[in-house]
Design an enzyme around this catalytic site. Structure first.
Site, PDB file in Angstrom:
ATOM      1  N   LYS A  13      79.481  33.775  14.480  1.00  0.00           N
ATOM      2  CA  LYS A  13      80.920  34.063  14.372  1.00  0.00           C
ATOM      3  C   LYS A  13      81.343  35.253  15.251  1.00  0.00           C
ATOM      4  CE  LYS A  13      80.965  34.639   9.846  1.00  0.00           C
ATOM      5  NZ  LYS A  13      79.548  34.399   9.482  1.00  0.00           N
ATOM      6  N   ARG A  88      84.810  36.179   1.643  1.00  0.00           N
ATOM      7  CA  ARG A  88      83.461  35.722   1.310  1.00  0.00           C
ATOM      8  C   ARG A  88      83.384  35.279  -0.146  1.00  0.00           C
ATOM      9  NH1 ARG A  88      80.674  38.902   5.645  1.00  0.00           N
ATOM     10  NH2 ARG A  88      78.496  38.302   5.704  1.00  0.00           N
ATOM     11  N   ARG A 122      68.125  38.676  16.483  1.00  0.00           N
ATOM     12  CA  ARG A 122      69.345  39.327  16.949  1.00  0.00           C
ATOM     13  C   ARG A 122      69.162  40.834  17.124  1.00  0.00           C
ATOM     14  NH1 ARG A 122      74.916  37.599  14.266  1.00  0.00           N
ATOM     15  NH2 ARG A 122      74.335  38.882  12.499  1.00  0.00           N
ATOM     16  N   ARG A 155      69.372  45.233  12.792  1.00  0.00           N
ATOM     17  CA  ARG A 155      70.016  45.714  11.579  1.00  0.00           C
ATOM     18  C   ARG A 155      69.073  45.610  10.384  1.00  0.00           C
ATOM     19  NH1 ARG A 155      75.432  42.209  11.814  1.00  0.00           N
ATOM     20  NH2 ARG A 155      74.799  41.944   9.637  1.00  0.00           N
ATOM     21  N   ARG A 166      70.642  37.124   1.872  1.00  0.00           N
ATOM     22  CA  ARG A 166      72.007  36.909   2.387  1.00  0.00           C
ATOM     23  C   ARG A 166      72.333  35.421   2.449  1.00  0.00           C
ATOM     24  NH1 ARG A 166      72.069  39.498   7.937  1.00  0.00           N
ATOM     25  NH2 ARG A 166      74.292  39.064   8.000  1.00  0.00           N
TER      26      ARG A 166
HETATM   27  P1  AMP Z   1      78.193  40.630   8.362  1.00  0.00           P
HETATM   28  O1  AMP Z   1      78.112  41.583   9.484  1.00  0.00           O
HETATM   29  O2  AMP Z   1      79.507  39.884   8.303  1.00  0.00           O
HETATM   30  O3  AMP Z   1      77.015  39.693   8.255  1.00  0.00           O
HETATM   31  O4  AMP Z   1      78.177  41.512   7.012  1.00  0.00           O
HETATM   32  C1  AMP Z   1      77.091  42.357   6.704  1.00  0.00           C
HETATM   33  C2  AMP Z   1      77.154  42.752   5.246  1.00  0.00           C
HETATM   34  O5  AMP Z   1      78.381  43.458   4.980  1.00  0.00           O
HETATM   35  C3  AMP Z   1      77.156  41.602   4.252  1.00  0.00           C
HETATM   36  O6  AMP Z   1      75.855  41.116   3.993  1.00  0.00           O
HETATM   37  C4  AMP Z   1      77.793  42.276   3.040  1.00  0.00           C
HETATM   38  O7  AMP Z   1      76.884  43.135   2.398  1.00  0.00           O
HETATM   39  C5  AMP Z   1      78.855  43.148   3.678  1.00  0.00           C
HETATM   40  N1  AMP Z   1      80.133  42.401   3.816  1.00  0.00           N
HETATM   41  C6  AMP Z   1      80.757  42.041   4.985  1.00  0.00           C
HETATM   42  N2  AMP Z   1      81.886  41.384   4.724  1.00  0.00           N
HETATM   43  C7  AMP Z   1      81.997  41.308   3.371  1.00  0.00           C
HETATM   44  C8  AMP Z   1      82.932  40.721   2.482  1.00  0.00           C
HETATM   45  N3  AMP Z   1      84.009  40.048   2.942  1.00  0.00           N
HETATM   46  N4  AMP Z   1      82.719  40.842   1.152  1.00  0.00           N
HETATM   47  C9  AMP Z   1      81.663  41.519   0.669  1.00  0.00           C
HETATM   48  N5  AMP Z   1      80.715  42.069   1.442  1.00  0.00           N
HETATM   49  C10 AMP Z   1      80.874  41.974   2.786  1.00  0.00           C
END
Ligand code: AMP
Length: 216
Positions: A13, A88, A122, A155, A166
């Protein structure tokens, strides 16, 4: 034009959003990046979010919704925005509806094997957040960002145990949104199995076909 980018972690994404941002000139809002920025600056929000993120869990809705609400009021969102990683949960999706009109939901899909391979290889730039991959999007110089020379890192939530968690969280909570947005007639599926650098991949072209038909 307000777009939701939906799809499992690792489906790409963030990469698609940076390409689409260049084409349509709308803001790219990644809630994951917003949290990581807060963690880097050691803010109260960042300290709270880190607890959940490091375990592969979702940050609680109240915190996330509040942060997003403020972000979409910023000047660069006037022309529209792409939400990457939000909503989410169903609660977040319902709250979002109260904040703004969503024009389309692009749901990116890829097989579990592709997702795991992408997540585990990544590397992200600490400074400009550009994304690379040790196999199919290598930086010119190992561990150095091509764009800003920042350090590339893996990360904490891209370590194998956390990836597994996740993906479970995605299947349990976020995948419900696919049906939610289908029922609203907003969901369009985009095949993200081929890597964007593969000459046979037409992910961005597919997105453009959908977005150019929108009347906004
Ligand atoms: P991402 O970079 O989108 O994969 O997000 C990394 C982490 O940030 C996720 O695994 C969650 O812990 C947190 N996170 C990001 N977006 C959300 C969301 N909309 N709701 C809750 N946690 C989030």
């Amino acid at each position: 034009m307000n777009i939701v980018l939906l799809g499992s972690p690792g489906v790409g994404k963030g990469t698609y959003a940076s390409r689409l941002k260049k084409i349509y000139g709308i803001a790219h809002i990644s809630t994951g990046d917003l949290f990581r920025e807060n963690i880097k600056q050691n803010t109260e929000l960042g300290i709270k979010a880190k607890e959940y993120m490091d375990k592969g869990m979702l940050v609680p809705d109240e915190i996330t919704i509040d942060m997003l609400k403020k972000r979409i009021q910023e000047a660069d969102c006037k022309k529209g925005f792409m939400l990457d990683g939000f909503p989410r949960t169903l609660t977040q999706a319902k709250e979002l509806e109260g904040m703004t009109k969503i024009d389309i939901v692009l749901n990116f899909v890829a097989s579990p094997e592709v997702i795991i391979q992408r997540l585990s290889g990544r590397r992200t730039c600490r400074d400009c957040k550009s994304i690379f991959h040790i196999l199919n999007m290598k930086p010119k110089q190992e561990s150095v960002c091509d764009h800003c020379k920042g350090e590339l890192y893996q990360r904490a939530d891209e370590m194998p145990e956390v990836i597994e968690k996740r993906l479970r969280v995605y299947n349990d909570q976020t995948s419900l949104l696919i049906q939610y947005y289908s029922e609203k007639g907003l969901r369009v599926e985009i095949d993200g199995n081929l890597h964007i650098t593969d000459t046979k991949a037409h992910i961005i072209k597919d997105c453009q076909e959908v977005l150019n038909k929108l009347n906004c």
